[in-house]
Design a protein around this motif. Structure first.
Motif, short mmCIF file in Angstrom:
data_model
loop_
_atom_site.label_atom_id
_atom_site.label_comp_id
_atom_site.label_asym_id
_atom_site.label_seq_id
_atom_site.Cartn_x
_atom_site.Cartn_y
_atom_site.Cartn_z
N ALA A 58 0.86 -1.09 0.28
CA ALA A 58 0.04 -0.12 -0.01
C ALA A 58 0.66 1.36 0.30
O ALA A 58 1.74 1.25 0.30
N PRO A 59 0.31 2.60 -0.84
CA PRO A 59 1.38 3.21 -0.57
C PRO A 59 1.37 4.42 0.49
O PRO A 59 2.89 4.66 0.89
N ASP A 60 1.02 3.24 1.80
CA ASP A 60 1.62 4.77 3.12
C ASP A 60 2.43 4.19 3.41
O ASP A 60 3.71 4.42 3.79
N ARG A 61 2.81 2.94 2.76
CA ARG A 61 3.92 1.90 3.35
C ARG A 61 5.12 2.06 2.68
O ARG A 61 6.25 1.65 2.94
N TYR A 62 5.08 2.03 0.92
CA TYR A 62 5.27 1.80 -0.26
C TYR A 62 6.01 3.02 -0.21
O TYR A 62 7.56 2.90 -0.53
N LEU A 63 6.13 4.02 -0.20
CA LEU A 63 6.61 5.21 -0.63
C LEU A 63 7.06 6.02 0.01
O LEU A 63 8.36 6.43 -0.42
N PRO A 64 7.82 5.85 1.26
CA PRO A 64 8.78 6.12 1.90
C PRO A 64 9.96 5.85 1.57
O PRO A 64 10.72 6.50 1.91
N ALA A 65 9.78 4.60 0.78
CA ALA A 65 11.02 4.09 0.56
C ALA A 65 12.15 4.66 -0.20
O ALA A 65 12.90 4.72 -0.95
N PHE A 66 10.77 5.83 -0.95
CA PHE A 66 11.36 6.59 -2.15
C PHE A 66 11.88 8.55 -1.74
O PHE A 66 12.42 8.69 -2.61
N VAL A 67 11.39 8.54 0.15
CA VAL A 67 12.39 9.77 0.80
C VAL A 67 13.55 9.87 0.85
O VAL A 67 13.37 9.08 1.84
N PRO A 68 14.49 10.49 0.13
CA PRO A 68 15.61 10.68 0.71
C PRO A 68 15.59 11.29 2.41
O PRO A 68 14.49 12.11 2.99
N ALA A 69 15.83 10.44 3.14
CA ALA A 69 16.41 11.31 4.83
C ALA A 69 16.10 11.90 5.28
O ALA A 69 16.88 13.37 4.11
N GLY A 70 15.79 12.91 6.15
CA GLY A 70 15.52 13.79 6.31
C GLY A 70 14.23 14.67 5.82
O GLY A 70 14.49 16.22 6.05
N THR A 71 14.02 14.40 4.41
CA THR A 71 13.01 15.41 4.10
C THR A 71 11.76 15.42 4.66
O THR A 71 10.87 13.75 4.92
N PRO A 72 11.29 15.60 5.21
CA PRO A 72 9.53 15.53 6.60
C PRO A 72 8.12 15.23 5.06
O PRO A 72 8.33 16.12 4.11
#
Length: 583
Positions: free
Chosen positions: A524-538
């Motif tokens: 699901a997007p809420d679990r999957y998408l964080p992997a594409f966001v750099p650390a430190g980006t809110p």
């Protein structure tokens, strides 16, 4: 247009003009006539207005007469409370309260004291209690020129004076929520009255101009699509809202109304009328009218730039996918080096003619894309000191979509590889898995592109995943992500009258997206998408699978069909970007 404004009266606010080409359903723009300047009345009734003729199905081009067909009444500001008793209107909307000792009326109604007393007695004799959502019409008392009074209940509340009408005394937004709901109930009741178009003056705006304008306009919203017969119920020719001197709040509310109505119109459009190319072109045209830059990538360009998720989910359709990018870059304010940059991502995932694994009902599937587009346009119209980039993938599912075969691996635009799991387009046993997988794939490409611009924060929206619908119900959005941004969005949603709840991700989320043959596995997007966001980006994800479309009875300012959520929440976030950046 929802509200008729003279831009010269509101420095720093540009005239909203959000209409797609060829549409004529909303009244044309023009200068405000302040009813208080008239000698005889606040709201005129000498020349009733009716909606312009609607095109028939036979006359309508695929892009003409379908969009922005939702009807919103003409609303004007009334600035002088002293003119209320002599207003020559059909109905006067008056709030009433369920007080500790029974029915009560606000202590500062701009009516003669004897008229207030007589009105209270009439309401008591009629059985009015002031309960939230209660609506009752009664004859106007002596000393009031209006033909009827429409009493609307606020429930048990402290809204008894005009103190804090600018919102400073309402830190939780509870008063605004009650006023917004009462205004919506009043407008629906007015819509249901038979006869000619009515002239109305509402006193709800005295206690919150923003809530009253939004509630009245959005509660009265009516979408008739391509019906050749006009609506059976009556209409509102003109609705005056008493705002005292708060014209800036009135103007802002009108822009928000237009944004929400635009999002509703897009979602309400007939299935098949908005294929990816048309939706992207319409949104780009809407943005261009507000001075926003737009870029549309077609299938060839998506292939050249290796957007594997978007092509994988939508490449099998006869209508090729598109990726829309809207870029709003205002100049920094005096004394500032830069403005905050917010990235919005929302996808439109629709079902093609093949049915896409049994997916035949995707009501609200374009809600996330519509919200991202509408909020970006509103930011430009309100001249908010924030840079906004909206990244909007638009795909149509098809039963032969190559990337939706379990076990296949695709590569996203940033080089990340994903193993497909949890869906099978050839067996329609659980169509929601197919939709969820497709949504995750296209959003992943969009997020990867969005973070390449190094935004200060990222907000993604999805409307067809359903992963959070059951625990939170059909009226509440679920918000996940970075705790500070997540909690801010929930707070802003509550103040804007859009229910939301902070939803922490389970600790096993990382295990759900692990794969032995690729970098990631779909979830699901809420679990999957964080992997594409750099650390430190809110980051935050807003799931509106439940509230995007109201399949039940209307409530508050929400009609049947599209709700327009979470447009108001996103606009509120864009308006708070500077405060968030300064934390």
């Amino acid at each position: 247009m929802a509200c008729i404004l003279d831009p010269a009266q509101f420095p720093g606010h540009r005239q909203a003009h959000h209409r797609f080409p060829g549409t004529t359903n909303r009244p044309a723009t023009g200068p405000v006539e302040d009813p208080a300047s008239r000698e005889d009345a606040d709201v005129t009734r000498s020349a009733p207005q009716t909606p312009p003729p609607r095109p028939t199905a036979a006359d309508a081009d695929p892009l003409d007469g379908i969009f922005l067909r939702g009807d919103v009444p003409r609303i004007v500001p009334v600035t002088d409370p002293a003119t209320v008793p002599g207003a020559d209107v059909d109905l006067l909307v008056v709030p009433c309260i369920a007080g500790p000792s029974g029915l009560s009326l606000p202590d500062d109604l701009p009516l003669p004291r004897t008229a207030v007393t007589d009105l209270w007695k009439t309401l008591m004799e009629t059985g009015v209690t002031g309960a939230a959502g209660e609506v009752q019409s009664v004859p106007a008392p002596a000393g009031v020129r209006a033909r009827q009074v429409l009493a609307v209940g606020l429930g048990s509340t402290d809204t008894g004076s005009t103190a804090g009408a600018d919102g400073t005394a309402d830190p939780t937004g509870r008063r605004d929520r009650r006023i917004r709901a009462a205004a919506g109930a009043a407008s629906r009741a007015l819509r249901s009255l038979p006869g000619t178009a009515l002239t109305v003056l509402s006193l709800l705006g005295r206690y919150s101009p923003t809530a009253a304008v939004e509630g009245h306009a959005l509660g009265a919203y009516r979408y008739t699509g391509l019906r050749t017969a006009g609506p059976a119920e009556g209409g509102i020719a003109r609705l005056g809202v008493l705002v005292d001197g708060q014209l800036a709040a009135f103007a802002r509310a009108c822009t928000v109304v237009e944004a929400v109505a635009t999002a509703r119109d897009i979602v309400n459009a007939p299935t098949g009328s908005l294929d990816p190319a048309r939706l992207a072109a319409l949104a780009a045209g809407l943005a261009a009218r507000s001075g926003i830059g737009a870029e549309i990538l077609d299938a060839t360009e998506l292939g050249d730039r290796r957007f594997g998720g978007i092509l994988g989910a939508g490449g099998g359709s006869v209508h090729a996918p598109r990726l829309l990018r809207l870029v709003h870059r205002p100049e920094p304010l005096a004394g500032q080096d830069r403005v905050p940059h917010i990235a919005l991502v929302g996808a439109a995932v629709t079902a093609g003619s093949a049915g896409a694994a049994g997916v035949t009902d995707l009501a609200g599937s374009s809600a996330a894309a519509a919200a991202a587009v509408a909020a970006t346009v509103a930011a430009a119209e309100l001249e908010l000191p924030v840079a906004v980039t909206a990244t909007v993938p638009v795909v149509e599912l098809a039963s032969d979509a190559p990337a939706l075969r379990p076990g296949s691996v695709l590569r996203h635009v940033d080089g990340t590889t994903t193993e497909i799991s949890g869906c099978d387009p050839t067996t329609p046993t659980d169509p929601s898995d197919t939709v969820r997988t497709a949504t995750s794939l296209v959003l992943a490409d969009a997020v990867a592109r969005a973070v390449a611009d190094s935004p200060d924060l990222l907000v993604t929206v999805s409307a067809v995943t359903g992963s959070r619908t059951l625990p939170f119900g059909d009226r509440t959005a679920a918000v996940t992500g970075s705790p500070a941004l997540r909690d801010l969005l929930v707070d802003l949603a509550d103040r804007a009258g859009e229910d939301a709840w902070a939803a922490p991700l389970p600790v096993e989320s990382d295990r759900e997206i692990g794969s032995e043959v690729a970098d990631l596995r779909t979830a699901a997007p809420d679990r999957y998408l964080p992997a594409f966001v750099p650390a430190g980006t809110p980051r935050a994800h807003v799931d509106v699978a439940g509230p995007a479309v109201n399949s039940g009875a209307p409530y508050g300012d929400i009609p049947g069909r599209a709700s327009g959520r979470p447009v108001r929440t996103l606009v509120a976030l864009l308006g708070s970007a500077r405060d968030y950046a300064d934390r």
